[in-house]
Motif scaffolding. Structure first.
Motif, PDB file in Angstrom:
ATOM      1  N   PHE A 160      48.320  58.033  40.315  1.00 44.23           N
ATOM      2  CA  PHE A 160      48.609  58.068  38.881  1.00 44.23           C
ATOM      3  C   PHE A 160      48.830  56.679  38.310  1.00 44.23           C
ATOM      4  CE2 PHE A 160      49.010  62.564  39.315  1.00 44.23           C
ATOM      5  CZ  PHE A 160      48.477  62.989  38.109  1.00 44.23           C
ATOM      6  N   LEU A 204      42.191  63.172  35.877  1.00 44.83           N
ATOM      7  CA  LEU A 204      43.443  63.885  35.593  1.00 44.83           C
ATOM      8  C   LEU A 204      43.224  65.395  35.609  1.00 44.83           C
ATOM      9  CD1 LEU A 204      45.085  61.728  32.775  1.00 44.83           C
ATOM     10  CD2 LEU A 204      45.457  61.625  35.243  1.00 44.83           C
ATOM     11  N   TYR A 207      43.593  66.835  38.946  1.00 45.77           N
ATOM     12  CA  TYR A 207      44.988  67.021  39.351  1.00 45.77           C
ATOM     13  C   TYR A 207      45.587  68.271  38.723  1.00 45.77           C
ATOM     14  CZ  TYR A 207      45.048  62.623  41.719  1.00 45.77           C
ATOM     15  OH  TYR A 207      44.789  61.629  42.602  1.00 45.77           O
ATOM     16  N   GLN A 390      55.619  67.556  35.494  1.00 47.63           N
ATOM     17  CA  GLN A 390      54.473  66.722  35.848  1.00 47.63           C
ATOM     18  C   GLN A 390      53.179  67.310  35.275  1.00 47.63           C
ATOM     19  OE1 GLN A 390      54.518  66.317  40.112  1.00 47.63           O
ATOM     20  NE2 GLN A 390      56.583  65.442  40.123  1.00 47.63           N
ATOM     21  N   CYS A 394      50.753  65.501  32.482  1.00 44.78           N
ATOM     22  CA  CYS A 394      49.349  65.288  32.854  1.00 44.78           C
ATOM     23  C   CYS A 394      48.425  65.977  31.854  1.00 44.78           C
ATOM     24  CB  CYS A 394      49.116  65.800  34.277  1.00 44.78           C
ATOM     25  SG  CYS A 394      47.485  65.434  34.896  1.00 44.78           S
ATOM     26  N   CYS A 398      45.673  64.266  29.448  1.00 34.95           N
ATOM     27  CA  CYS A 398      44.299  64.756  29.522  1.00 34.95           C
ATOM     28  C   CYS A 398      43.768  65.092  28.124  1.00 34.95           C
ATOM     29  CB  CYS A 398      44.330  66.020  30.379  1.00 34.95           C
ATOM     30  SG  CYS A 398      42.992  66.128  31.497  1.00 34.95           S
ATOM     31  N   LEU A 428      51.581  59.350  30.803  1.00 30.90           N
ATOM     32  CA  LEU A 428      51.500  58.927  32.209  1.00 30.90           C
ATOM     33  C   LEU A 428      52.742  58.129  32.592  1.00 30.90           C
ATOM     34  CD1 LEU A 428      47.722  58.001  32.513  1.00 30.90           C
ATOM     35  CD2 LEU A 428      48.898  59.985  33.468  1.00 30.90           C
TER      36      LEU A 428
END
Ligand SMILES: Nc1nc2c(ncn2[C@@H]2O[C@H](COP(=O)(O)OP(=O)(O)OP(=O)(O)O)[C@@H](O)[C@H]2O)c(=O)[nH]1
Ligand SMILES: [Mg+2]
Length: 452
Positions: A160, A204, A207, A390, A394, A398, A428
């Motif tokens: 990250f 991203l 993830y 998290q 994220c 995104c 982030l």
């Protein structure tokens, strides 16, 4: 709650109850001085070197316990402060009395997670790693354990951080152009910036998909077993969970209620739900059962669509199946396989490798089915997002990057693209804890146990 960093804090780090050892830890600028006020050894701890062990007694006139004191000196400790850990005899009393003495000598009882919070504040851990400490403590399966360790070691953080650096670079580049072109008016964003932004977004997104699996690791991958009446769903369910949980009869419409059971395979937790066979006919109870079956499909991560391979009369799957990952079990392979059933399986599975020929009656093919489920459900568990927090950060990043790409493609001025890039950068940063509000920290660390 008080998380004042100036205080020297103390807590019992082991669970209450009888045990071999109980550990009491002290951390802070005055840790060694306060420990010395309650400890009698061959020499004061103030003279102790870093990473050394000392035998002695706790208490003064009235002894509390015979202990070993471990001395860590800043910055080489869990919190990066001076730390003393007393290993007392297990059980409630010695550790409790030790803590009382430490508090009387000037330590403040620690809040939940306060030691780890200090490790974060001092920069020894980032926020993803700090959260991994709690995960490690709560891990209930091999896979959770491995994933938490990977995050604690900083694998995910490094990934990250690289994306954050890239977004920061992109923002700097766009802003430089905007500044340069100030007098000229709006400036377009070059193709290369747009492509790089899209690449970060794609990374991203991977993830985020992985995060589904992270959640599944914690809560169990939900798998619905669905299909036509009498296809052998309950028989297969019993095979997969390893016991006779669901009723099996030769009558179609046997299962009405949803029956669930949880198993752990190779560290992954699966929760299987057996459901009623899908058909229109039937009494009120069966109609309710069918609607529950469809709900089960809609709320599952994965669906095993069971087909009676010997039956040429097949039912179409409900629309809920469209959006799910599907594995088709071609059942009753001990009897026959009609061409109709084979063609139906290919159509429903979408991927031909996601079909398993099984016999719930003899058990044939069920191991292969299990392999297939592990594979279809599986991501590498090491590098996925863990907490809702998290995932949210994220997802924000995104989305912002997606908008940045759109604006850039539409030829919007750099200022507009920069706003989105900045938003992504902020998300982030808070994901990693580069920038976080104090109340967020308290929310995160209050979920820890006291003493961690
Ligand atoms: N020969 C053979 N029979 C099977 C197999 N699997 C299940 N059966 C039989 O098929 C019938 C229906 O099995 P169930 O497991 O109750 O089927 P189901 O899909 O749960 O049925 P409903 O709950 O009514 O929707 C029973 O008589 C089972 O013994 C198989 O692999 N081979
Ligand atoms: Mg059944």
């Amino acid at each position: 709650m008080s998380y004042r960093l100036e205080d020297t804090i103390a807590a019992i780090a082991t669970p209450a109850g009888e045990a071999g050892l109980a550990v009491v830890r002290v951390s802070g600028a005055r840790a060694i001085e306060i420990a010395d006020a309650v400890f009698r050894g061959s020499a004061p701890l103030a003279q102790a070197g870093a990473n050394t062990l000392h035998h002695g007694w706790l208490g003064g006139e009235q002894r509390v316990d015979e202990v070993v004191a471990a001395v860590f000196r800043a910055p080489a400790s869990y919190t990066r402060e001076d730390v003393v850990e007393f290993s007392c005899h297990g059980g409630r009393m010695p550790a409790r009395r030790a803590l009382e003495r430490l508090v009387a000598a000037g330590a403040r009882p620690a809040e939940p997670g306060e030691f780890t919070m200090r490790a974060f504040v001092s920069g020894r851990l980032d926020l993803v790693q700090a959260e991994a400490v709690a995960e490690l403590i709560h891990a209930r399966s091999d896979a959770m354990h491995r994933a938490a360790l990977a995050r604690l070691s900083g694998e995910l953080s490094r990934a990250f951080r690289a994306q954050l650096d890239e977004v920061t670079d992109l923002l700097a580049e766009v802003e430089a152009r905007v500044d340069f072109a100030e007098d000229v008016g709006g400036v377009e964003v070059p193709e290369s910036v747009r492509e790089r932004t899209a690449a970060v977004r794609a990374a991203l997104a991977t993830y985020l998909r992985g995060a589904m699996w992270g959640r599944a690791l914690r809560e169990g991958v939900q798998v619905a077993i669905a299909g036509a009446p009498n296809a052998g769903k309950s028989s297969l369910f019993n095979r997969l969970v390893g016991e006779e949980r669901a009723i099996v009869t030769e009558l179609p419409g046997t299962t009405r209620d949803r029956v669930s059971a949880t198993v752990e395979w190779e560290g992954a937790v699966f929760t299987f739900s057996d459901t009623a066979g899908l058909r229109d006919a039937g009494d009120v109870v069966e109609v309710l059962g069918v609607s529950r079956a469809r709900e089960a499909i809609a709320s599952s991560y994965l669906v095993i669509w069971v087909v009676d391979g010997a039956d040429p009369a097949l039912i179409e799957p409900p629309p809920e199946l469209e959006k799910r990952r599907v594995v088709v079990a071609l059942n009753k392979s001990d009897v026959a396989l009609t061409p109709e059933a084979a063609a139906h399986a290919v159509r429903v599975a979408k991927h031909p490798e996601r079909i398993a020929r099984v016999s719930a009656r003899t058990g044939r093919g069920t191991l292969e089915l299990r392999e297939l489920l592990l594979q279809v459900a599986g991501f590498e568990p090491g590098d996925v997002l863990a907490s809702e927090r998290q995932m949210l950060e994220c997802a924000f990043a995104c989305d912002a990057l997606g908008r940045a790409v759109e604006h850039a493609s539409a030829g919007e001025p750099g200022e507009i693209v920069a706003i989105e890039l900045r938003e992504a950068m902020n998300s982030l940063q808070s994901l990693l804890g580069v920038q976080v509000a104090p109340d967020l920290l308290e929310r995160i660390f209050s979920k820890f146990c006291v003493g961690k």
